[in-house]
Motif scaffolding. Sequence first.
Motif, PDB file in Angstrom:
ATOM      1  N   ALA A 169       0.878  -1.021  -0.076  1.00 33.10           N
ATOM      2  CA  ALA A 169       0.426   0.002   0.517  1.00 33.10           C
ATOM      3  C   ALA A 169       1.245   0.802   0.123  1.00 33.10           C
ATOM      4  O   ALA A 169       0.642   2.219  -0.521  1.00 33.10           O
ATOM      5  CB  ALA A 169      -0.685  -0.087   0.902  1.00 33.10           C
ATOM      6  N   MET A 170       2.031   1.656   0.738  1.00 33.01           N
ATOM      7  CA  MET A 170       2.581   2.164   0.611  1.00 33.01           C
ATOM      8  C   MET A 170       3.293   2.612  -0.595  1.00 33.01           C
ATOM      9  O   MET A 170       3.559   3.697  -0.806  1.00 33.01           O
ATOM     10  CB  MET A 170       3.877   1.934   2.095  1.00 33.01           C
ATOM     11  CG  MET A 170       3.207   2.798   3.417  1.00 33.01           C
ATOM     12  SD  MET A 170       2.119   4.218   3.584  1.00 33.01           S
ATOM     13  CE  MET A 170       2.850   4.986   3.504  1.00 33.01           C
ATOM     14  N   LYS A 171       3.748   1.274  -1.160  1.00 35.55           N
ATOM     15  CA  LYS A 171       4.960   1.834  -1.913  1.00 35.55           C
ATOM     16  C   LYS A 171       3.391   2.233  -2.975  1.00 35.55           C
ATOM     17  O   LYS A 171       4.325   2.704  -4.524  1.00 35.55           O
ATOM     18  CB  LYS A 171       4.777   0.199  -2.847  1.00 35.55           C
ATOM     19  CG  LYS A 171       5.981  -0.489  -2.139  1.00 35.55           C
ATOM     20  CD  LYS A 171       6.179  -1.983  -2.578  1.00 35.55           C
ATOM     21  CE  LYS A 171       7.926  -2.214  -1.854  1.00 35.55           C
ATOM     22  NZ  LYS A 171       7.522  -3.708  -2.730  1.00 35.55           N
ATOM     23  N   ALA A 172       2.636   1.993  -3.472  1.00 35.32           N
ATOM     24  CA  ALA A 172       1.599   2.590  -3.933  1.00 35.32           C
ATOM     25  C   ALA A 172       1.339   4.087  -3.609  1.00 35.32           C
ATOM     26  O   ALA A 172       1.456   4.979  -4.733  1.00 35.32           O
ATOM     27  CB  ALA A 172      -0.055   1.610  -4.004  1.00 35.32           C
ATOM     28  N   ILE A 173       0.714   5.039  -2.458  1.00 31.30           N
ATOM     29  CA  ILE A 173       1.517   6.146  -2.674  1.00 31.30           C
ATOM     30  C   ILE A 173       2.506   6.737  -3.302  1.00 31.30           C
ATOM     31  O   ILE A 173       2.401   7.886  -3.221  1.00 31.30           O
ATOM     32  CB  ILE A 173       0.182   6.442  -1.457  1.00 31.30           C
ATOM     33  CG1 ILE A 173       0.548   8.117  -1.461  1.00 31.30           C
ATOM     34  CG2 ILE A 173       1.742   5.330  -0.257  1.00 31.30           C
ATOM     35  CD1 ILE A 173      -0.824   8.543  -2.586  1.00 31.30           C
ATOM     36  N   THR A 174       3.843   6.093  -2.466  1.00 34.12           N
ATOM     37  CA  THR A 174       4.788   6.678  -2.874  1.00 34.12           C
ATOM     38  C   THR A 174       4.947   7.284  -4.648  1.00 34.12           C
ATOM     39  O   THR A 174       5.254   7.872  -5.157  1.00 34.12           O
ATOM     40  CB  THR A 174       6.161   6.038  -2.242  1.00 34.12           C
ATOM     41  OG1 THR A 174       5.630   5.603  -0.773  1.00 34.12           O
ATOM     42  CG2 THR A 174       7.411   6.370  -2.660  1.00 34.12           C
ATOM     43  N   LYS A 175       4.783   5.813  -5.258  1.00 37.33           N
ATOM     44  CA  LYS A 175       4.722   5.505  -6.705  1.00 37.33           C
ATOM     45  C   LYS A 175       3.588   7.043  -7.099  1.00 37.33           C
ATOM     46  O   LYS A 175       4.588   7.425  -8.237  1.00 37.33           O
ATOM     47  CB  LYS A 175       4.358   4.226  -6.949  1.00 37.33           C
ATOM     48  CG  LYS A 175       4.189   4.193  -8.630  1.00 37.33           C
ATOM     49  CD  LYS A 175       3.750   2.405  -9.274  1.00 37.33           C
ATOM     50  CE  LYS A 175       4.701   2.316 -11.060  1.00 37.33           C
ATOM     51  NZ  LYS A 175       3.419   3.503 -11.572  1.00 37.33           N
ATOM     52  N   ALA A 176       2.460   6.805  -6.706  1.00 40.20           N
ATOM     53  CA  ALA A 176       1.869   8.331  -7.128  1.00 40.20           C
ATOM     54  C   ALA A 176       2.015   9.326  -6.765  1.00 40.20           C
ATOM     55  O   ALA A 176       2.234  10.678  -8.172  1.00 40.20           O
ATOM     56  CB  ALA A 176       0.661   7.865  -6.757  1.00 40.20           C
ATOM     57  N   VAL A 177       2.796   9.514  -5.667  1.00 43.13           N
ATOM     58  CA  VAL A 177       3.250  10.697  -6.016  1.00 43.13           C
ATOM     59  C   VAL A 177       4.387  11.407  -6.595  1.00 43.13           C
ATOM     60  O   VAL A 177       4.567  12.049  -7.036  1.00 43.13           O
ATOM     61  CB  VAL A 177       4.265  10.915  -4.369  1.00 43.13           C
ATOM     62  CG1 VAL A 177       4.369  12.260  -4.069  1.00 43.13           C
ATOM     63  CG2 VAL A 177       2.939  10.776  -3.314  1.00 43.13           C
ATOM     64  N   LEU A 178       5.525  10.248  -6.772  1.00 41.58           N
ATOM     65  CA  LEU A 178       6.304  10.470  -7.919  1.00 41.58           C
ATOM     66  C   LEU A 178       5.959  10.592  -9.094  1.00 41.58           C
ATOM     67  O   LEU A 178       6.774  11.945 -10.014  1.00 41.58           O
ATOM     68  CB  LEU A 178       7.706   9.465  -7.759  1.00 41.58           C
ATOM     69  CG  LEU A 178       8.078   8.753  -5.993  1.00 41.58           C
ATOM     70  CD1 LEU A 178       9.333   8.262  -6.166  1.00 41.58           C
ATOM     71  CD2 LEU A 178       9.062  10.633  -6.092  1.00 41.58           C
ATOM     72  N   ASP A 179       5.257   9.573  -9.438  1.00 37.51           N
ATOM     73  CA  ASP A 179       4.909   9.384 -10.683  1.00 37.51           C
ATOM     74  C   ASP A 179       4.171  11.163 -11.079  1.00 37.51           C
ATOM     75  O   ASP A 179       4.078  11.808 -11.930  1.00 37.51           O
ATOM     76  CB  ASP A 179       3.585   8.449 -10.911  1.00 37.51           C
ATOM     77  CG  ASP A 179       4.270   6.885 -11.333  1.00 37.51           C
ATOM     78  OD1 ASP A 179       5.498   7.714 -11.278  1.00 37.51           O
ATOM     79  OD2 ASP A 179       3.393   6.289 -11.272  1.00 37.51           O
ATOM     80  N   ASN A 180       3.094  11.589  -9.830  1.00 35.40           N
ATOM     81  CA  ASN A 180       3.030  12.977 -10.491  1.00 35.40           C
ATOM     82  C   ASN A 180       3.316  13.936  -9.777  1.00 35.40           C
ATOM     83  O   ASN A 180       2.926  15.687 -10.365  1.00 35.40           O
ATOM     84  CB  ASN A 180       1.297  12.689  -9.789  1.00 35.40           C
ATOM     85  CG  ASN A 180       0.716  11.880 -10.734  1.00 35.40           C
ATOM     86  OD1 ASN A 180      -0.303  11.925 -11.503  1.00 35.40           O
ATOM     87  ND2 ASN A 180       0.371  10.678 -10.031  1.00 35.40           N
ATOM     88  N   LYS A 181       4.520  14.118  -9.359  1.00 35.25           N
ATOM     89  CA  LYS A 181       5.892  14.995  -9.101  1.00 35.25           C
ATOM     90  C   LYS A 181       4.470  15.829  -7.815  1.00 35.25           C
ATOM     91  O   LYS A 181       4.689  17.177  -8.100  1.00 35.25           O
ATOM     92  CB  LYS A 181       6.125  15.940 -10.325  1.00 35.25           C
ATOM     93  CG  LYS A 181       7.214  15.387 -11.159  1.00 35.25           C
ATOM     94  CD  LYS A 181       7.801  16.527 -12.076  1.00 35.25           C
ATOM     95  CE  LYS A 181       8.754  15.224 -13.173  1.00 35.25           C
ATOM     96  NZ  LYS A 181       7.915  13.883 -13.707  1.00 35.25           N
ATOM     97  N   ALA A 182       3.929  15.321  -7.295  1.00 43.32           N
ATOM     98  CA  ALA A 182       3.225  16.116  -6.472  1.00 43.32           C
ATOM     99  C   ALA A 182       3.672  16.203  -5.042  1.00 43.32           C
ATOM    100  O   ALA A 182       4.967  15.931  -4.888  1.00 43.32           O
ATOM    101  CB  ALA A 182       1.870  14.745  -5.824  1.00 43.32           C
ATOM    102  N   ASP A 183       3.720  17.702  -3.698  1.00 41.77           N
ATOM    103  CA  ASP A 183       3.718  17.472  -3.427  1.00 41.77           C
ATOM    104  C   ASP A 183       3.301  16.966  -1.781  1.00 41.77           C
ATOM    105  O   ASP A 183       4.533  16.925  -1.031  1.00 41.77           O
ATOM    106  CB  ASP A 183       3.541  19.337  -2.842  1.00 41.77           C
ATOM    107  CG  ASP A 183       3.207  20.192  -3.844  1.00 41.77           C
ATOM    108  OD1 ASP A 183       4.738  20.496  -4.115  1.00 41.77           O
ATOM    109  OD2 ASP A 183       2.615  21.001  -4.104  1.00 41.77           O
ATOM    110  N   LEU A 184       2.461  16.241  -2.094  1.00 38.63           N
ATOM    111  CA  LEU A 184       2.735  15.021  -0.642  1.00 38.63           C
ATOM    112  C   LEU A 184       1.627  13.725  -1.114  1.00 38.63           C
ATOM    113  O   LEU A 184       0.717  14.117  -2.287  1.00 38.63           O
ATOM    114  CB  LEU A 184       1.545  15.627   0.382  1.00 38.63           C
ATOM    115  CG  LEU A 184       1.547  15.768   1.905  1.00 38.63           C
ATOM    116  CD1 LEU A 184       2.808  15.410   2.269  1.00 38.63           C
ATOM    117  CD2 LEU A 184       0.485  15.799   2.466  1.00 38.63           C
TER     118      LEU A 184
END
Length: 613
Positions: A339-354
């Motif tokens: 689950a944490m890998k999934a949200i981490t990937k989403a943050v990095l892929d979208n260049k999100a702040d959080l």
Amino acid sequence: MAAMSGKIIQHVLVAQSCQQNRQFSTQYRQDCCNLNTRSLLPFLGGNLAWSGTSTIQLCAFSKLNRGIVYCNAASSTAAISSVEKSDFLKLQNGSDIRGVAVAGVEGEPVTLTEPVTEAIAAAFAGWLQNRKKPDASRRLRVSIGHDSRISAQKLQDAVSRGIARAGLDVIQYGLASTPAMFSCTLTENEDFLCPVDGSIMITASHLPYNRNGFKFFTSAGGLGKADIKDILERAANVYKTFTDEELRDGERRPSQSIRRVEYMTIYTSNLVQAVRKAAGNIEKPLEGFHIVVDAGNGAGGFFAGKVLEPLGAITSGSQFLEPDGMFPNHIPNPEDKEAMKAITKAVLDNKADLGVIFDTDVDRSAAVDSSGREFNRNRLIALASAIVLEEHPGTTIVTDSVTSDGLSTFIEKKLGGKHRRFKRGYKNVIDEAIRLNSVGEESHLAIETSGHGALKENHWLDDGAYLMVKLLNKLASAKASGKGSGSKVLTDLVDGLEEAAFAAELRLKIDQSHADLKEGSFREYGEAVIKHLENVTDSDPKLQKATVNYEGVRVSGYGGWFLLRLSLHDPVLPLNIEASSKDDAVKLGLAVLSAAKEFPALDTSALDKFVQA
């Protein structure tokens, strides 16, 4: 859905038969639901009435997928079978009730049937009536909410019948979060029929799709273990009075005391206002921030569209917002690595702040910064502690027993607070913080490594969404004051936290059928193991037992520590080890193994494998 003054829904959609199986299908689409609108009856005298055999829950849609309707209306299964008092008591899981609600998993028979559920709900109503003096102008009210599980609808119907059977008013919220179900006992708003006198959340947190359960609340908070036992004992007695004919009649003619309210509107509005207030009453204090949400297909999808977007945040890239009780993408659990890998990937892929992630019923959460650094477990506690200690210098932070030595040093030496490492279990942690305040020791935060976090300012409610709001408050206030922007504001707050290079958790199971237990219980056997380990530790100069410890045995040595404790509910001794290297961790593991080998009913295979690897 049409609305009227007071936000009460005037009609309830009735499904004739809409459950699409497809061997535990993950989606229930609109074209599988034949809605019988002709059977709907009008709003009558403040109550809703309807005909038909089951209601259908229309869950909140993702704005990206509004065409999908999720439903899980189930056919009638009411039938009296032999259920003993001991069977009811087995459903207790600490301060919750949990059981198997969906058939199909080998070796897991259904224990949370509709009649059992109806009896539990009626028992809660009786429990509530004994403790609440009804207002002469109205009957007691009980609200019901549920997460995204596929058994949610049939259990909501059964709970509604049980509450109505006892003569109380029922208010259905539909898809909701556990924190909202406590919040509605405190909200003063008659338009939304608040406050309610009691509430029931239908959830089993992150457990598999076939499980479900109940959490209960009053304005005093969540019920404790003794209360749950009382309710289950009452339920066993109620169940004995049921007849098949009575149950069938209850399904055919639902009570007219059942109403529907969109309470989540109030709950999300309160979260939005909290962030605006922290930023100096700015309308969109998160404007320019890119924040992605991972709801794990649980009940937390609202956070993106109902909280972040009104605050001005960009939420593109948010994922798994749609309710799906089969949880097809990952377990909705902030402790789960995938689950944490999934949200981490989403943050990095979208260049999100959080990035923000919730468990199924939104009472737990975690976050990820723009670099992919996770804020969960010890690091989340450190971050929350830093924020709270800025607001309340010197306050005591209460945590569970498995937090690290580095966290203690960070809280006490870096932040100037006090750390009270207490027992495992979110209710234990919260109750201890409340107790400390009652005896004059100020405490403003109680938080578990699992992600349960409760604040004094929020009525000691373990609310995953509110915990994330505290992080958002920090981002918004820092931006408003010109002191920084982006998630670096948060990352800087945990600078100096010492983290172990190696950490492991092993589970040593107790074989209850082993002759070594004789007539004793697994709990007594486990306590004997712990006592023996304490004696072994006392005789080893390389190991030092913690002088203050409230659960199991905690020992430092070889540059690290271990904690062996007895599980809250299961015949298991969990072993947590943290060290500066795997070699040092193995040394600690060997110390435990030497003592554990003296107990033949204890399965040490996991520890054997660990020390041999």
